[in-house]
Design a protein around this motif. Sequence first.
Motif, PDB file in Angstrom:
ATOM      1  N   LEU A  28       0.828  -1.209   0.000  1.00  0.00           N
ATOM      2  CA  LEU A  28       0.000   0.000   0.000  1.00  0.00           C
ATOM      3  C   LEU A  28       0.863   1.261   0.000  1.00  0.00           C
ATOM      4  O   LEU A  28       0.521   2.251  -0.642  1.00  0.00           O
ATOM      5  CB  LEU A  28      -0.933  -0.003   1.211  1.00  0.00           C
ATOM      6  CG  LEU A  28      -2.067  -1.030   1.189  1.00  0.00           C
ATOM      7  CD1 LEU A  28      -2.770  -1.058   2.538  1.00  0.00           C
ATOM      8  CD2 LEU A  28      -3.057  -0.749   0.069  1.00  0.00           C
ATOM      9  N   HIS A  29       1.974   1.203   0.694  1.00  0.00           N
ATOM     10  CA  HIS A  29       2.901   2.340   0.728  1.00  0.00           C
ATOM     11  C   HIS A  29       3.428   2.632  -0.671  1.00  0.00           C
ATOM     12  O   HIS A  29       3.545   3.797  -1.080  1.00  0.00           O
ATOM     13  CB  HIS A  29       4.072   2.051   1.672  1.00  0.00           C
ATOM     14  CG  HIS A  29       4.324   3.156   2.652  1.00  0.00           C
ATOM     15  ND1 HIS A  29       4.607   4.444   2.260  1.00  0.00           N
ATOM     16  CD2 HIS A  29       4.314   3.177   4.006  1.00  0.00           C
ATOM     17  CE1 HIS A  29       4.777   5.199   3.329  1.00  0.00           C
ATOM     18  NE2 HIS A  29       4.595   4.455   4.405  1.00  0.00           N
ATOM     19  N   GLN A  30       3.753   1.569  -1.407  1.00  0.00           N
ATOM     20  CA  GLN A  30       4.252   1.761  -2.764  1.00  0.00           C
ATOM     21  C   GLN A  30       3.179   2.378  -3.654  1.00  0.00           C
ATOM     22  O   GLN A  30       3.456   3.295  -4.445  1.00  0.00           O
ATOM     23  CB  GLN A  30       4.716   0.432  -3.359  1.00  0.00           C
ATOM     24  CG  GLN A  30       5.324   0.586  -4.759  1.00  0.00           C
ATOM     25  CD  GLN A  30       5.990  -0.684  -5.247  1.00  0.00           C
ATOM     26  OE1 GLN A  30       6.457  -1.510  -4.454  1.00  0.00           O
ATOM     27  NE2 GLN A  30       6.029  -0.869  -6.562  1.00  0.00           N
ATOM     28  N   TYR A  35       1.117   6.622  -6.980  1.00  0.00           N
ATOM     29  CA  TYR A  35      -0.056   7.336  -7.475  1.00  0.00           C
ATOM     30  C   TYR A  35      -0.249   8.689  -6.786  1.00  0.00           C
ATOM     31  O   TYR A  35      -1.289   9.336  -6.978  1.00  0.00           O
ATOM     32  CB  TYR A  35      -1.316   6.472  -7.312  1.00  0.00           C
ATOM     33  CG  TYR A  35      -1.351   5.318  -8.296  1.00  0.00           C
ATOM     34  CD1 TYR A  35      -1.888   5.482  -9.571  1.00  0.00           C
ATOM     35  CD2 TYR A  35      -0.823   4.075  -7.959  1.00  0.00           C
ATOM     36  CE1 TYR A  35      -1.916   4.432 -10.477  1.00  0.00           C
ATOM     37  CE2 TYR A  35      -0.838   3.014  -8.861  1.00  0.00           C
ATOM     38  CZ  TYR A  35      -1.385   3.209 -10.119  1.00  0.00           C
ATOM     39  OH  TYR A  35      -1.409   2.155 -11.014  1.00  0.00           O
ATOM     40  N   GLN A  36       0.751   9.096  -6.001  1.00  0.00           N
ATOM     41  CA  GLN A  36       0.735  10.395  -5.324  1.00  0.00           C
ATOM     42  C   GLN A  36      -0.593  10.632  -4.592  1.00  0.00           C
ATOM     43  O   GLN A  36      -1.228  11.684  -4.722  1.00  0.00           O
ATOM     44  CB  GLN A  36       0.998  11.511  -6.343  1.00  0.00           C
ATOM     45  CG  GLN A  36       2.363  11.372  -7.021  1.00  0.00           C
ATOM     46  CD  GLN A  36       2.655  12.483  -8.009  1.00  0.00           C
ATOM     47  OE1 GLN A  36       1.765  13.241  -8.406  1.00  0.00           O
ATOM     48  NE2 GLN A  36       3.923  12.604  -8.396  1.00  0.00           N
ATOM     49  N   GLY A  42      -3.729  13.100   2.336  1.00  0.00           N
ATOM     50  CA  GLY A  42      -2.947  13.878   3.297  1.00  0.00           C
ATOM     51  C   GLY A  42      -1.912  13.082   4.051  1.00  0.00           C
ATOM     52  O   GLY A  42      -0.822  13.587   4.322  1.00  0.00           O
ATOM     53  N   SER A  43      -2.234  11.834   4.382  1.00  0.00           N
ATOM     54  CA  SER A  43      -1.257  10.992   5.080  1.00  0.00           C
ATOM     55  C   SER A  43      -1.470   9.534   4.691  1.00  0.00           C
ATOM     56  O   SER A  43      -2.594   9.112   4.376  1.00  0.00           O
ATOM     57  CB  SER A  43      -1.381  11.130   6.595  1.00  0.00           C
ATOM     58  OG  SER A  43      -2.515  10.439   7.076  1.00  0.00           O
ATOM     59  N   PHE A  44      -0.391   8.776   4.744  1.00  0.00           N
ATOM     60  CA  PHE A  44      -0.493   7.351   4.423  1.00  0.00           C
ATOM     61  C   PHE A  44      -1.378   6.625   5.429  1.00  0.00           C
ATOM     62  O   PHE A  44      -2.169   5.741   5.063  1.00  0.00           O
ATOM     63  CB  PHE A  44       0.898   6.703   4.395  1.00  0.00           C
ATOM     64  CG  PHE A  44       0.839   5.206   4.283  1.00  0.00           C
ATOM     65  CD1 PHE A  44       0.459   4.599   3.095  1.00  0.00           C
ATOM     66  CD2 PHE A  44       1.127   4.402   5.381  1.00  0.00           C
ATOM     67  CE1 PHE A  44       0.376   3.213   2.987  1.00  0.00           C
ATOM     68  CE2 PHE A  44       1.054   3.023   5.283  1.00  0.00           C
ATOM     69  CZ  PHE A  44       0.680   2.429   4.078  1.00  0.00           C
ATOM     70  N   ALA A  96      -5.881  -1.296  -8.293  1.00  0.00           N
ATOM     71  CA  ALA A  96      -6.215  -2.653  -7.847  1.00  0.00           C
ATOM     72  C   ALA A  96      -5.335  -3.688  -8.523  1.00  0.00           C
ATOM     73  O   ALA A  96      -4.839  -4.623  -7.885  1.00  0.00           O
ATOM     74  CB  ALA A  96      -7.683  -2.943  -8.116  1.00  0.00           C
ATOM     75  N   GLN A  97      -5.105  -3.530  -9.821  1.00  0.00           N
ATOM     76  CA  GLN A  97      -4.262  -4.475 -10.544  1.00  0.00           C
ATOM     77  C   GLN A  97      -2.817  -4.395 -10.064  1.00  0.00           C
ATOM     78  O   GLN A  97      -2.144  -5.410  -9.890  1.00  0.00           O
ATOM     79  CB  GLN A  97      -4.329  -4.224 -12.052  1.00  0.00           C
ATOM     80  CG  GLN A  97      -3.548  -5.253 -12.874  1.00  0.00           C
ATOM     81  CD  GLN A  97      -4.013  -6.675 -12.611  1.00  0.00           C
ATOM     82  OE1 GLN A  97      -5.192  -6.998 -12.742  1.00  0.00           O
ATOM     83  NE2 GLN A  97      -3.088  -7.543 -12.223  1.00  0.00           N
ATOM     84  N   ASP A  98      -2.344  -3.187  -9.814  1.00  0.00           N
ATOM     85  CA  ASP A  98      -0.986  -3.019  -9.293  1.00  0.00           C
ATOM     86  C   ASP A  98      -0.838  -3.687  -7.923  1.00  0.00           C
ATOM     87  O   ASP A  98       0.195  -4.288  -7.625  1.00  0.00           O
ATOM     88  CB  ASP A  98      -0.627  -1.536  -9.191  1.00  0.00           C
ATOM     89  CG  ASP A  98      -0.110  -0.975 -10.506  1.00  0.00           C
ATOM     90  OD1 ASP A  98       0.008  -1.754 -11.476  1.00  0.00           O
ATOM     91  OD2 ASP A  98       0.178   0.234 -10.561  1.00  0.00           O
TER      92      ASP A  98
END
Length: 233
Positions: A28-30, A35-36, A42-44, A96-98
């Motif tokens: 999810l972090h990636q 995707y900025q 605002g935050s991860f 989703a695919q990524d």
Amino acid sequence: MTNSKYKHIFFDLDRTLWDFNKNSEVSLHQLYRDYQLQTNFGSFLFFKSRYEYHNGKLWNAYYQDRIKKEDLMYRRFYLTLKEAGNDDLDLAKEIAQDFIDISPLQTATFPNTLLILEYLKNKAYQLHIITNGFNEVQGKKLKNSKLAPYFTEIITSEDAGANKPTTQIFEYAFAKTGATANNSIMIGDDLTTDIAGAKKVKMDQVFFNSNKIKHKDKPTFEINDLLEIKQIL
């Protein structure tokens, strides 16, 4: 010494051997960076919390046959994005695919996973996976985490046409492996799927309670560390 009662050991995969939470967070972090998504969230941590909320609700719907797999895979991202003001279905499907591509590449496992699998393999037990996860990711997780060689059969809910805790997936597993409830044991982290499902077919269970949650269930065995399996098998 091998426990002569058991010949077949069925493991859950996610949150039992493969560290789902840790690997999911890395993935999810990636996505958040690629995707900025800070523009919307605002935050991860906020993005992650909203994704986990929608993902959890959709998995419950999937277990109840109220949503199809394909819908679950993109809707968890679509609803997350939409909540943050980005109503973009195409973007959600791309993300989703990524996620499906990235997450099986992660290799974090629970402490002592390889040690206990090596121990059990050397004891000549037949080891199998029984998972509610999707075919296209579970096999890759096992391969990339170097877990695949330990297992004889990989039983997925897709192949069985039923999810844990239904009796159907366990009966399918018995038919595929030649195991019986009497000579098998189920090891998993989830009381409502792994443990309850095994109880339904009268198979012994090991509840892997790594977070030491309080509960009133009565599994056959309970452990907090995978190495404790040595005391059972």
